[in-house]
Structures are given as structure tokens and as C-alpha cells.
Write an enzyme that holds these catalytic residues in place. Structure first.
Site, PDB file in Angstrom:
ATOM      1  N   HIS A  37       0.838  -1.188   0.000  1.00  0.00           N
ATOM      2  CA  HIS A  37       0.000   0.000   0.000  1.00  0.00           C
ATOM      3  C   HIS A  37       0.879   1.246   0.000  1.00  0.00           C
ATOM      4  CE1 HIS A  37      -2.525   3.136   2.228  1.00  0.00           C
ATOM      5  NE2 HIS A  37      -3.066   3.019   1.029  1.00  0.00           N
ATOM      6  N   SER A  38       0.552   2.186  -0.884  1.00  0.00           N
ATOM      7  CA  SER A  38       1.128   3.520  -0.869  1.00  0.00           C
ATOM      8  C   SER A  38       2.652   3.480  -0.945  1.00  0.00           C
ATOM      9  CB  SER A  38       0.632   4.274   0.370  1.00  0.00           C
ATOM     10  OG  SER A  38       0.892   5.644   0.277  1.00  0.00           O
ATOM     11  N   HIS A  39       3.333   4.086   0.061  1.00  0.00           N
ATOM     12  CA  HIS A  39       4.789   4.164   0.030  1.00  0.00           C
ATOM     13  C   HIS A  39       5.439   2.787  -0.062  1.00  0.00           C
ATOM     14  CE1 HIS A  39       8.918   4.862   1.482  1.00  0.00           C
ATOM     15  NE2 HIS A  39       8.766   6.049   0.928  1.00  0.00           N
ATOM     16  N   GLY A  50       4.610   0.597  -1.949  1.00  0.00           N
ATOM     17  CA  GLY A  50       4.563   0.142  -3.333  1.00  0.00           C
ATOM     18  C   GLY A  50       5.933  -0.151  -3.896  1.00  0.00           C
ATOM     19  N   LEU A  54       3.446   3.933  -4.483  1.00  0.00           N
ATOM     20  CA  LEU A  54       4.271   5.134  -4.534  1.00  0.00           C
ATOM     21  C   LEU A  54       4.581   5.509  -5.974  1.00  0.00           C
ATOM     22  CD1 LEU A  54       6.036   7.174  -2.865  1.00  0.00           C
ATOM     23  CD2 LEU A  54       7.904   5.531  -3.127  1.00  0.00           C
TER      24      LEU A  54
END
Length: 391
Positions: A200-202, A204, A227
Site C-alpha cells: 500500500h502507498s509508500h 509500493g 508510490l
């Protein structure tokens, strides 16, 4: 109307079994620690906390390894801040083993103030404006569409307060974080064997890094708003240059190989009010170890990633990686933001998008795949409006 009600019932039934806690074995361990001198003492550093959830009967051939985003811990996926089942329960009910980590120096993974680098933490206003109450702040065009967060998303709201209490300090150095996750995560894959990565998110970039490090052990990557975009920050100024290896802060293997990041030869693909999209100059190099690994990028309707995840997907396509990019609104799920896996329709998204994708790629056994166009049942969760003066 009758047909619509039947379809909604089918989707609801497809994840209803997760509503009751799934019987499972629950263990934890640490991996990746090395002994470091600390004055006259010796301490373990760099270790990563790993939580293992195993259903009584495992029916799926690959476990799911979950890596949470920056400032977050694995608790994000255990249950939602308002007490509903999380994605861990959902996938347990479908017969998957689950491994959830806290990246090194964060959450339940120790941090040493005189050995590890400095830390930072998201303040409450940043969480409100970017993740939970975006429709009131409208920092990007799609932000006003955000309706799926369970509550008003502001300080003083019970659900927000519960969520913000879980936010953890993280390393200030993105390079240090990436190096530690690569080391510990590679050892973890060696220990547990082939797995499906969910980031998830960063986190990535950790999916690309670990797939590059252990390509035989990574059977797929499910990247929840990973990210990006390539090479540069977006949406929130200053738009600093970063991710010098395209989508990662540390080296990954390209073919033909590169000796310095500049050899990727980035060029402007398109310019938008909130970001610039870069790609490689032609002829592009391939991400050698990611070729052949199926990738799903999942993007919400209202999150800021809606502006640029297509650029991330394009970069991966250009580098020879097979990517399916699904936008939730195009799959019939409206109003979601960056934390959609814990929002009001979280289980419907898992049942209506993620699991079918896994089944279509022979990564999961799923006999009753609902159509991707199905919109999830949101239940009776109130959608209250904040009355704070600053919203």
C-alpha cells in the site's frame, strides 16, 4: 430493481463469511536482525516484525504477504478503525495464509535512537487533508468525491481518533527504509516460500524491490495506490526529484543494465496541473526480474493517486511488466479514497475486484466470482458531516 437486489445479495454473500472471525492459528516472529555494537553492549537491529495468520484449513496455494504504507503498521489490515472486519479476515476466510509485517524501525519493529536514522510522523492535519476528510479540504479535483470513510474523518470523531492513534513514526530516510525492507523482506520470502505481495502507498516500491530481489518467490504483486509517479513527487509541492531508479529509491536490475540512474534517460510523457508524467527514453530498458510477474494496480476514485497511477502503470508497461490497472469507479465502486481497504465498502472491493483478479490469474480458488461492475453494499454506516470551523 429485483435483478439489482439479487446481484447485491450475491456480492454480499461472497464476503459475508468473513463477518464472523475466521478460526485460525496466530503466531509472530522477527526476521532480518543483525547484532550491532552499542557502547559496551550489543543489541539486535534492523529486525522486522512478522505476524502470521493461518486458517485451520489452508485451501489457497500461495500466502498473501502484506506491507503497509508509510507511517502505518500491519494493524491497518487486521480490522477497520470502526471495528469492522479487515482484509486479513476476508482473505483468511477464503483459505489464504496471511503474513503482515511492520517494516523495520516502525510499529512493533524496534528503533534505536543512536543507531537507526531520525524519524518523522504524519501530523493529524495531514492525515485529515490527504486521507480521511479530503472532500472538505479539496486539495485536488477528485478529493470532493470522497464519501466512503466511516465517519467525518476529523479529529474528535471516534473513528478518526482510533485510526490516528495507530499512526507510527517512520524513518526519515526513504533509502534507509528501502534497504532495510529489502534485506529483511528477502529473508522472509526465503523462509515462507512463494507468496503474493500486497503493498500500500509508500510500500509500493517495496513490491518492485522484493520482486527484483526474489523473482522466483514473488508470484504476483497487488499494489494499492503504489508510490509514484516515476522520478518525481506530485500533487503536493514542492515537486522534488526522487525515485531515481524510476519507481524505487534504491537500485533494481534493468536490461540492458545501467551503471547510474541517469542512463534510464527519462523524458516527459505528459504535463498536468498537479504532476508531470515521465517515462524512459526510447528504446526503454526492461525491469529484468519483474517481467512475467502479474501486477494489479488498484486506484480509488477520490484519492490523490487518481491523478497519476496511470503514469506509474505506463512506466511498468514500458519496462516490460504485465500490469492490470483497475480504477475502482470503473469497477462500480465510487467515493473511495487512499485508505479504501479500511473504508465502508472494503470487503466488497476485496470480493468484487481483488479476489476475481487473483482467480483469473490462477492465484486463487474462487468459484463464485461476482462481476467487476458490481458496487458493494455499504451497510448502515453513517456518513456525518464535520462541524469543525476549519473544514
Amino acid at each position: 430493481m429485483i435483478a439489482s437486489a439479487v446481484l447485491q445479495l450475491l456480492l454480499l454473500c461472497s464476503f459475508r463469511e468473513a463477518d464472523a472471525a475466521t478460526p485460525h492459528f496466530h503466531t509472530f516472529f522477527y526476521i532480518g536482525h543483525r547484532y550491532t555494537a552499542r557502547g559496551n553492549a550489543t543489541v539486535a537491529t534492523g529486525q522486522m516484525y512478522v505476524e502470521h495468520l493461518k486458517p485451520l484449513t489452508v485451501t489457497q496455494k500461495y500466502p498473501v504477504l502484506i506491507i503497509p504504507g508509510n507511517g502505518m503498521s500491519g494493524t491497518n489490515f487486521l480490522n477497520t478503525p470502526d471495528g469492522r472486519d479487515g482484509w486479513a479476515d476476508f482473505f483468511l476466510a477464503k483459505g489464504f495464509q496471511i503474513y503482515i509485517v511492520d517494516p523495520p524501525s516502525r510499529g512493533r519493529s524496534p528503533w534505536h535512537n543512536d543507531i537507526d536514522g531520525p524519524q518523522t510522523i504524519f501530523d493529524a492535519q495531514r492525515i485529515e487533508t490527504r486521507f480521511t476528510a479530503t472532500r472538505f479540504h479539496k486539495l485536488w479535483p477528485q478529493a470532493s468525491l470522497h464519501t466512503q470513510w466511516p465517519g467525518n474523518g476529523s479529529m474528535g470523531d471516534k473513528t478518526f481518533d482510533e485510526f490516528y492513534a495507530s499512526v507510527s513514526p517512520s524513518s526519515l530516510s526513504v533509502i534507509e527504509m528501502a534497504q532495510k525492507v529489502k534485506y529483511a523482506g528477502s529473508l522472509l520470502l526465503d523462509k515462507i516460500g512463494p507468496a503474493i505481495l500486497m503493498t500500500h502507498s509508500h510500500a509500493g516500491q517495496y513490491g518492485w524491490i522484493l520482486a527484483d530481489s526474489r523473482p522466483e518467490q514473488v508470484k504476483a504483486i497487488i499494489a494499492l495506490e503504489p508510490l509514484g509517479p516515476p522520478f518525481v513527487d506530485a500533487v503536493f509541492p514542492p515537486f522534488a526529484e526522487t525515485r531515481s531508479f524510476g519507481l524505487t529509491d534504491i537500485a533494481v536490475e534493468y536490461e540492458p543494465p545501467i551503471s547510474v540512474p541517469a542512463e534510464l534517460g527519462k523524458v516527459v510523457a505528459s504535463v498536468h496541473p498537479f504532476h508531470v508524467c515521465y517515462r524512459q527514453a526510447d528504446p526503454p530498458r526492461r525491469l529484468k526480474n519483474l517481467v512475467g510477474i502479474p501486477v494489479l494496480i488498484l486506484t480509488s476514485e477520490a484519492g490523490y493517486h487518481a491523478l497519476y497511477d496511470d503514469c506509474t502503470a505506463d512506466f511498468l508497461h514500458q519496462a516490460g511488466v504485465g500490469v492490470d490497472h483497475i480504477r475502482l469507479e470503473e469497477a462500480g465502486f465510487h467515493g473511495n479514497g487512499h485508505m479504501f481497504f479500511m473504508e465502508k465498502n472494503n470487503l466488497a472491493i476485496a470480493a468484487g475486484v481483488v479476489l476475481p483478479w487473483m482467480a483469473q490469474r490462477d492465484l486463487a480458488i474462487f468459484s463464485s466470482t461476482p462481476p467487476l461492475s458490481m458496487r458493494g453494499n455499504e451497510g448502515d454506516i453513517p456518513d456525518t458531516i464535520s462541524h469543525r470551523d476549519d473544514l
